[in-house]
Design a protein around this motif. Structure first.
Motif, mmCIF file in Angstrom:
data_model
loop_
_atom_site.group_PDB
_atom_site.id
_atom_site.type_symbol
_atom_site.label_atom_id
_atom_site.label_comp_id
_atom_site.label_asym_id
_atom_site.label_seq_id
_atom_site.Cartn_x
_atom_site.Cartn_y
_atom_site.Cartn_z
ATOM 1 N N VAL A 98 -6.754 8.240 -10.513
ATOM 2 C CA VAL A 98 -6.343 6.983 -11.143
ATOM 3 C C VAL A 98 -6.435 5.842 -10.133
ATOM 4 C CG1 VAL A 98 -4.406 5.771 -12.236
ATOM 5 C CG2 VAL A 98 -4.779 8.206 -12.709
ATOM 6 N N VAL A 99 -6.977 4.708 -10.596
ATOM 7 C CA VAL A 99 -6.980 3.475 -9.818
ATOM 8 C C VAL A 99 -6.150 2.453 -10.593
ATOM 9 C CG1 VAL A 99 -8.359 1.581 -8.879
ATOM 10 C CG2 VAL A 99 -9.238 3.929 -8.789
ATOM 11 N N SER A 100 -5.142 1.895 -9.932
ATOM 12 C CA SER A 100 -4.273 0.889 -10.541
ATOM 13 C C SER A 100 -4.654 -0.489 -10.026
ATOM 14 C CB SER A 100 -2.814 1.186 -10.184
ATOM 15 O OG SER A 100 -1.985 0.103 -10.543
ATOM 16 N N VAL A 101 -4.883 -1.418 -10.965
ATOM 17 C CA VAL A 101 -5.207 -2.796 -10.630
ATOM 18 C C VAL A 101 -4.184 -3.691 -11.316
ATOM 19 C CG1 VAL A 101 -6.958 -4.609 -10.682
ATOM 20 C CG2 VAL A 101 -7.663 -2.217 -10.592
ATOM 21 N N HIS A 102 -3.155 -4.053 -10.590
ATOM 22 C CA HIS A 102 -2.118 -4.924 -11.119
ATOM 23 C C HIS A 102 -1.482 -4.294 -12.359
ATOM 24 C CE1 HIS A 102 0.154 -8.416 -10.777
ATOM 25 N NE2 HIS A 102 -0.772 -9.347 -10.773
ATOM 26 N N GLY A 103 -0.441 -4.843 -12.884
ATOM 27 C CA GLY A 103 0.134 -4.335 -14.118
ATOM 28 C C GLY A 103 1.630 -4.452 -14.173
ATOM 29 N N GLY A 104 2.177 -3.899 -15.228
ATOM 30 C CA GLY A 104 3.607 -3.949 -15.474
ATOM 31 C C GLY A 104 4.162 -2.568 -15.771
ATOM 32 N N TYR A 105 5.078 -2.504 -16.719
ATOM 33 C CA TYR A 105 5.747 -1.241 -17.026
ATOM 34 C C TYR A 105 4.796 -0.180 -17.580
ATOM 35 C CZ TYR A 105 10.101 -3.731 -16.271
ATOM 36 O OH TYR A 105 11.109 -4.457 -15.720
ATOM 37 N N GLY A 106 3.841 -0.582 -18.411
ATOM 38 C CA GLY A 106 2.870 0.389 -18.928
ATOM 39 C C GLY A 106 2.068 1.018 -17.804
ATOM 40 N N THR A 107 1.672 0.173 -16.843
ATOM 41 C CA THR A 107 0.928 0.661 -15.680
ATOM 42 C C THR A 107 1.797 1.590 -14.843
ATOM 43 O OG1 THR A 107 -0.316 -1.400 -15.676
ATOM 44 C CG2 THR A 107 -0.418 -0.068 -13.679
ATOM 45 N N LEU A 108 3.050 1.210 -14.658
ATOM 46 C CA LEU A 108 3.972 2.081 -13.916
ATOM 47 C C LEU A 108 4.119 3.430 -14.600
ATOM 48 C CD1 LEU A 108 6.779 -0.367 -12.771
ATOM 49 C CD2 LEU A 108 5.216 0.920 -11.313
ATOM 50 N N ILE A 124 -4.442 -1.115 -5.920
ATOM 51 C CA ILE A 124 -5.016 -2.289 -5.271
ATOM 52 C C ILE A 124 -4.014 -3.431 -5.223
ATOM 53 C CG2 ILE A 124 -6.834 -4.027 -5.419
ATOM 54 C CD1 ILE A 124 -8.503 -1.812 -6.799
ATOM 55 N N HIS A 125 -3.265 -3.605 -6.277
ATOM 56 C CA HIS A 125 -2.266 -4.673 -6.372
ATOM 57 C C HIS A 125 -0.936 -4.063 -6.770
ATOM 58 C CE1 HIS A 125 -5.091 -8.005 -6.096
ATOM 59 N NE2 HIS A 125 -5.874 -7.372 -6.911
ATOM 60 N N PRO A 126 0.156 -4.805 -6.621
ATOM 61 C CA PRO A 126 1.440 -4.317 -7.127
ATOM 62 C C PRO A 126 1.311 -4.025 -8.616
ATOM 63 C CG PRO A 126 1.721 -6.324 -5.849
ATOM 64 C CD PRO A 126 0.248 -6.107 -6.020
ATOM 65 N N PRO A 127 2.072 -3.180 -9.205
ATOM 66 C CA PRO A 127 3.311 -2.605 -8.696
ATOM 67 C C PRO A 127 3.047 -1.246 -8.107
ATOM 68 C CG PRO A 127 3.161 -2.167 -11.019
ATOM 69 C CD PRO A 127 1.873 -2.844 -10.599
ATOM 70 N N CYS A 128 3.006 -1.113 -6.821
ATOM 71 C CA CYS A 128 2.681 0.193 -6.267
ATOM 72 C C CYS A 128 3.586 0.614 -5.133
ATOM 73 C CB CYS A 128 1.225 0.264 -5.865
ATOM 74 S SG CYS A 128 0.523 1.852 -6.318
ATOM 75 N N GLU A 129 4.806 0.218 -5.165
ATOM 76 C CA GLU A 129 5.769 0.733 -4.209
ATOM 77 C C GLU A 129 6.361 2.010 -4.808
ATOM 78 O OE1 GLU A 129 6.281 -0.411 -1.120
ATOM 79 O OE2 GLU A 129 4.671 -1.823 -1.539
ATOM 80 N N VAL A 130 5.492 2.956 -5.115
ATOM 81 C CA VAL A 130 5.877 4.202 -5.760
ATOM 82 C C VAL A 130 5.570 5.340 -4.795
ATOM 83 C CG1 VAL A 130 5.477 5.709 -7.741
ATOM 84 C CG2 VAL A 130 5.323 3.231 -8.032
ATOM 85 N N PRO A 131 6.551 6.151 -4.442
ATOM 86 C CA PRO A 131 6.290 7.262 -3.518
ATOM 87 C C PRO A 131 5.171 8.155 -4.051
ATOM 88 C CG PRO A 131 8.639 6.999 -3.859
ATOM 89 C CD PRO A 131 7.958 6.094 -4.848
ATOM 90 N N GLY A 132 4.204 8.427 -3.199
ATOM 91 C CA GLY A 132 3.087 9.286 -3.571
ATOM 92 C C GLY A 132 1.824 8.510 -3.901
ATOM 93 N N ALA A 133 1.953 7.249 -4.308
ATOM 94 C CA ALA A 133 0.783 6.423 -4.599
ATOM 95 C C ALA A 133 0.265 5.831 -3.293
ATOM 96 C CB ALA A 133 1.146 5.316 -5.580
ATOM 97 N N ARG A 134 -1.039 5.747 -3.184
ATOM 98 C CA ARG A 134 -1.657 5.245 -1.955
ATOM 99 C C ARG A 134 -2.118 3.808 -2.164
ATOM 100 N NH1 ARG A 134 -3.582 10.327 -3.612
ATOM 101 N NH2 ARG A 134 -3.058 11.964 -2.167
ATOM 102 N N ILE A 135 -1.697 2.918 -1.312
ATOM 103 C CA ILE A 135 -2.120 1.522 -1.391
ATOM 104 C C ILE A 135 -3.424 1.382 -0.624
ATOM 105 C CG2 ILE A 135 -1.531 -0.850 -0.787
ATOM 106 C CD1 ILE A 135 1.426 -0.028 -1.187
ATOM 107 N N VAL A 136 -4.395 0.715 -1.236
ATOM 108 C CA VAL A 136 -5.703 0.523 -0.626
ATOM 109 C C VAL A 136 -5.987 -0.967 -0.513
ATOM 110 C CG1 VAL A 136 -6.605 2.748 -1.385
ATOM 111 C CG2 VAL A 136 -6.864 0.740 -2.852
ATOM 112 N N GLU A 137 -6.971 -1.304 0.285
ATOM 113 C CA GLU A 137 -7.276 -2.699 0.580
ATOM 114 C C GLU A 137 -8.280 -3.343 -0.366
ATOM 115 O OE1 GLU A 137 -5.689 -4.519 2.921
ATOM 116 O OE2 GLU A 137 -4.438 -2.742 3.178
ATOM 117 N N SER A 138 -9.144 -2.545 -1.006
ATOM 118 C CA SER A 138 -10.192 -3.148 -1.821
ATOM 119 C C SER A 138 -10.523 -2.256 -3.011
ATOM 120 C CB SER A 138 -11.465 -3.338 -0.991
ATOM 121 O OG SER A 138 -12.063 -2.079 -0.723
ATOM 122 N N PRO A 139 -11.160 -2.842 -4.034
ATOM 123 C CA PRO A 139 -11.611 -2.030 -5.165
ATOM 124 C C PRO A 139 -12.570 -0.921 -4.733
ATOM 125 C CG PRO A 139 -11.621 -4.335 -5.781
ATOM 126 C CD PRO A 139 -11.344 -4.269 -4.292
#
Length: 166
Positions: A98-108, A124-139
């Motif tokens: 899964v790649v997450s690009v910005h979002g809200g509760y549905g994305t979470l 790529i963008h918030p909301p990704c302060e979720v343990p286990g998810a990896r934050i990346v710098e670019s698409p």
């Protein structure tokens, strides 16, 4: 051999910056030879599908309603579920990563379902302060890592008599 399926999750309405990131994600998915799956509607989902189609890729849209015609114009294969937000589980269970690009509760919810199912998640963008998810710098980094993780997952599942979604 089956191609990896990469989910792109994000807001149904998107800023131009989020839409551009999603288009880049979709393009990178297509160029990597993977299949893009999303919720099939607007915003991040439409921008990602547009990027994939422009790069010659294949797109799947798992729709919340009963009408396949509600899919954005860049979806090759619309699947009407009539399940509302519960369709998020179908998207995640079908995806290899899964790649997450910005979002809200549905994305979470999609991020949480993916992590619960031990699917790799790259944000790529918030909301990704979720343990286990990896934050990346670019698409491009998100897709490179997602496709590599999907292929690794697929290879380790082959021949073990285990369903590929774990």
């Amino acid at each position: 051999m089956r191609r990896p399926v990469i989910a792109v999750v994000g807001a149904g309405t998107a800023s131009e910056a989020a839409a551009e990131a999603a288009r880049r994600v979709g393009s990178a998915i297509a160029k990597a030879g993977a299949v893009l799956i999303s919720g099939g509607l607007g915003g991040v989902m439409e921008a990602a599908a547009q990027g994939a189609k422009e790069a010659g890729g294949v797109t799947l849209g798992i729709l919340p309603g009963a009408d396949t015609w509600s899919a954005n114009p860049h979806i090759d294969h619309p699947i009407a579920t009539n399940m509302g937000q519960a369709r998020n589980a179908v998207i995640v269970q079908t995806a290899d990563a899964v790649v997450s690009v910005h979002g809200g509760y549905g994305t979470l919810s999609e991020i949480a379902l993916a992590l619960k199912a031990a699917k790799p998640v790259f944000c790529i963008h918030p909301p990704c302060e979720v343990p286990g998810a990896r934050i990346v710098e670019s698409p491009e980094e998100a897709v490179e890592r997602a496709v590599a993780a999907a292929r690794k997952r697929m290879a380790s599942s082959r021949g073990k008599g285990v369903e590929r979604d774990g």
